[in-house]
Design a protein around this motif. Structure first.
Motif, PDB file in Angstrom:
ATOM      1  N   GLU A   1      11.006   6.571   4.050  1.00 59.97           N
ATOM      2  CA  GLU A   1      10.096   6.489   2.910  1.00 59.97           C
ATOM      3  C   GLU A   1       8.857   7.301   3.236  1.00 59.97           C
ATOM      4  N   HIS A  40       4.925   7.395   2.339  1.00 61.39           N
ATOM      5  CA  HIS A  40       3.885   6.545   1.771  1.00 61.39           C
ATOM      6  C   HIS A  40       2.546   7.255   1.749  1.00 61.39           C
ATOM      7  N   GLU A  44       4.635   3.701  -1.756  1.00 65.46           N
ATOM      8  CA  GLU A  44       5.821   4.535  -1.604  1.00 65.46           C
ATOM      9  C   GLU A  44       5.857   5.572  -2.715  1.00 65.46           C
TER      10      GLU A  44
END
Lengths: 575, 575
Positions: B209, B211, B406
């Motif tokens: 992910e 972020h 995210e």
């Protein structure tokens, strides 16, 4: 771009259901792929063309003072209920319920949403005029989607909505948008025509359609080559013939015409021209009044014009004709008819003509209005479609006909939506006024199909350079065998790329036949073939051919870059 | 751009329902307007930022070898039924019936559609690898949409899907996408972190992910400042403490602890630290087996880690705890418990600790596993969230925690979708193989909100220059009264425009206070104030202030253009 790093998927044959040439070519060239009925994926090649169309539209809208926004595709039912269009719009509107059972639609258009924004955000005449536009995916649930992206259910549209303090300001912006649209289609290199359009149910105000000219077009257009008059055939006025009505001749006579029902049959049977035969059409209005409409035998009823005179109407059935006229459909006429009669202007100038006798198997000849049946001046109207050769309504020449594909529509909405949504602003005197509004649409995805309808040959797509997917195609012959070919190819590729000329290099190592066919199919304006034979000459040569040229020509390798640079000015580039 | 030709609508106050700072500022600055729950119109200012984000993403995706396509938003149910996700996806999916009663959805994601294209268009390993992407409007029917465009129902996403002949090729493209995402967020000027992510139900493969770091972020992240380790707290491994378990002390003792149920209460009551108290959590697995999970008192259960050991589970109710343990919730513990016991690694290193006595109002002290209750090594697992100060799993330092939003997610899908949709190609040996697949998402519209969460002050938005709506704001003081101010203003405006520096000229003739406040609110990096006082000096001066500067400075009018030019390199321009 190297084809090995791109994605090309051409096909020899298109599916048989693709009727339109643009649909067939877009499938064959791999511009689009069908996902489901009326739903298409824009593949890499096609998307490049779509984005170029979008870029031209965006740049010209910005120049024309448009301000871009992006409204949601999903719209709440409440706004549509306020204008009453939730029910009126019909099954073309895709209605949706969310998880909380609230009603929404996939926006087919955005008058409601933008007027809602205006009523909340624009309070003062000082904020006016303003012209918001967006480029967005829309959905209309066509009964029978067809013709590929020409009439898809999901499509990309540019829609603009302008708000004004008064009608003069609206008219000014309308002019600017008319000019902007003219610039847009000119810049794309398309043959097009702006035509006066029917204002439909909204009524009253000014409206123009922009049509890309193509034989396959759904719309008939009338235009005057010696003036700037142009109109949709639906709207073009058939002005009264200047021809004086010929004097009344011999007495009307009833003759036997067994089995001769159509205009064509009666012309052959009596050896007369359709101009000498009266066409009688039976209709019923909204109150079920039976009406006869008279046209000259070679003319067609214009239903929009007729509806303006008699309101909503339908054609009479055979049974209804028999009940009112006492005969079968092919034998009706105005003589001794105890019903309302309307005549087209041209029919009213006929004399000594043939018409049905309201008696099965019989016609009258030498019929004359006034003498043989009653026809009030007030029942004579413009009720027919114009035909080629009619005088232009502006008095400046003779009309010609052509066919077009509607790709743009501009419209003076006036206060229809602002009144329905109670959208007001305070004028200079502090008085609350409804916004004057205009709206301006362009079918972005449809333009791609329309442009191809106008630009193709037996080998494939021949899009104008401004919206072609790439400018130059390089086809190296035997690149993997010849170091010379490889070096010359890579150098030219690098130089074109550095010069910001969009180049497609066929590095697939395919047979020359496949490379040539693919490049012609997908529509790249300029082709350079690099091979050992040309490079081996005293002055190394490459072969150049424009997509529209009949013959290829040899250009010295050292000159090809500047040659191509001169050929590729004024293009639309993508990031 | 002159504000008079643009559309700015700032507000003093945001609606009270806007909780998040980015939501409040976007509404106040007129970036967005709410149409309905989770549906927002991007107004001219906000759309400029959105388009810049989109442009950066598109350019970097192209550099990373992505090939852009555009799939329909509306997708047929059949494809989702093939993968079984039609039912699984749940009420987040907006389901639709068309006029022929066929089922569709507004695509929340496009794995099905792209895999369908691949199985029809890609036949050979020679066409691989390929990485298709699109930038498109998506819809997820959130139960409770909130935080503005941060968690809207309709949103803009970049989704990419790659197809490969083998896993090695997938891993290569995954690396390229990892680097591409790093370039994208770096170029936007955002503080971000790529973290290892849970692969969820799909299982097995690699996933990261991306972020944007912000205190308001919904996700907890763990990272090691002295290495490149970073992971979502959900996934970060709490490695076994190197600390040796202290020797067993005096005999376990039962003490009276009336009304002391929470860890906090028992610590105060006994004057011990939470590290000396055992936290016992009761859950039931899918077969309704009762299980006790033991954690150190200062640690939190990580439900994802627990589920990996015991499968789907739920927390026991007070009644169930009473039935199995014979006491109330605050007094349970592992001693004499005839149920399954799992312990976190840190809990397993505790000695001489406090825990509930399974008797209302009583705890044990000086408890030791092994001696006072049974704890098999095989029942010790990593079951807790990491905390700041834990050793980094890579052994290279100490973990710190932060919060993130995210904005991107890359994923090795492997053959999950290609198997479900029977999507195959022929490999070099002519053998049919399932595609290896990756997918790579970026929340385009969410980035705008996330960037503002990270870049604001008490005056408003302070977006990095790369994605700010304009680069330079010109505020003329008394432009309509002073010819000198007007001339200098118009000249600078013209010069900036000619230099392709995006400039916003406040020609509204508003009070200076309003102009200053608006410009600070909407987030323009560079401000130039032009007034009579500065222009009247021997060397005519204008006032410059960067949005992040504390003080303004005077710059000679003749130098301001080159000064601004040096300040505005590396920006993203719009057409």
């Amino acid at each position: 771009m190297r084809i090995s790093k791109f994605f090309i998927s051409t096909q020899k044959e298109a599916p048989s259901e693709a009727e339109l040439i643009s649909h067939r070519l877009m499938l064959r060239a791999g511009y689009i792929k069908k996902l489901a009925s009326g739903l298409y994926t824009w593949m890499p090649l096609g998307l490049r063309v779509l984005r170029k169309v979008e870029t031209v539209v965006r740049e010209e809208m910005n120049k024309g003072g448009g301000i871009e926004v992006l409204m949601p595709a999903i719209q709440p039912a409440e706004l549509w209920q306020e204008t009453g269009r939730w029910e009126v719009f019909g099954p073309q509107m895709l209605k949706i319920r969310d998880r909380h059972d609230n009603e929404f639609c996939f926006g087919p258009t955005h008058e409601e949403v933008i007027t809602d924004i205006a009523r909340r955000e624009i309070n003062s005449y000082r904020q006016l005029p303003v012209n918001f536009y967006q480029i967005q995916t829309k959905f209309r649930d066509e009964v029978r989607p067809r013709f590929g992206v020409m009439r898809a259910r999901e499509f990309v549209m540019k829609d603009a909505y302008s708000f004004h303090a008064d009608f003069d300001s609206l008219k000014q912006t309308y002019e600017v948008m008319y000019d902007t649209y003219t610039r847009i289609f000119t810049r794309m290199g398309l043959q097009f025509r702006a035509v006066a359009a029917d204002t439909g149910a909204i009524g009253g105000s000014n409206s123009h359609e922009f049509h890309v000219l193509a034989d396959s077009g759904e719309d008939g257009l009338a235009y005057c080559p010696t003036s700037d008059y142009a109109a949709n055939v639906e709207l073009a006025e058939a002005i009264p013939s200047s021809m004086v009505r010929a004097p009344t001749g011999e007495t009307m006579q009833k003759i036997i015409t067994p089995g001769q029902k159509s205009i064509e049959e009666i012309c052959t049977f009596l050896n007369v021209s359709p101009q000498q035969v009266l066409k009688t059409i039976a209709v019923l209005d909204a109150e079920n009044n039976f009406i006869l409409i008279l046209l000259r035998g070679d003319h067609m009823l214009n239903e929009i014009k007729a509806a303006k005179i008699i309101g909503e109407f339908r054609f009479a059935s055979d049974d209804e004709i028999h009940r009112y006229m006492g005969c079968r459909t092919g034998y009706i006429g105005p003589v001794n008819a105890a019903v309302r009669i309307l005549a087209d202007r041209s029919a009213a100038t006929m004399s000594n003509f043939v018409c049905g006798a309201n008696d099965d198997g019989f016609h009258y000849i030498s019929v004359n209005a006034g003498r043989d049946f009653n026809l009030e001046e007030s029942n004579v109207h413009d009720l027919r479609n114009v035909v080629a050769g009619d005088p232009s309504p502006d008095g400046k020449g003779i009309l010609e006909l052509c066919r077009g594909i509607e790709v743009g529509h501009i419209f003076q909405l006036r206060t229809n939506y602002s009144e329905a949504l109670n959208a007001t602003f305070l004028d200079e005197q502090g008085k609350s006024q409804f916004f004057e509004m205009g709206c301006y649409g362009i079918g972005i995805s449809r333009i791609v199909a329309a442009a191809i309808e106008q630009n193709y040959d037996e080998k494939g797509i021949t899009l104008p350079a401004a919206i072609a997917p790439f400018q130059v195609g390089i086809l190296p012959i035997g690149m993997n065998k010849s170091e010379t070919v490889k070096t010359a190819t890579e150098q030219l590729y690098k130089n074109l790329d550095a010069a910001d000329i969009e180049v497609l290099l066929d590095d697939r190592n395919e047979r020359p036949g496949v490379m040539f066919a693919d490049l012609d199919l997908i529509g790249v304006p300029h082709r350079v073939v690099i091979g050992d034979r040309g490079l081996a000459q005293d002055v190394p040569m490459v072969e150049y051919k424009g997509r529209w040229d009949l013959e290829a020509q040899f250009i010295p390798l050292k000159d090809i870059l500047s040659f191509l640079r001169s050929k590729t000015t004024h293009i639309t580039s993508l990031p």
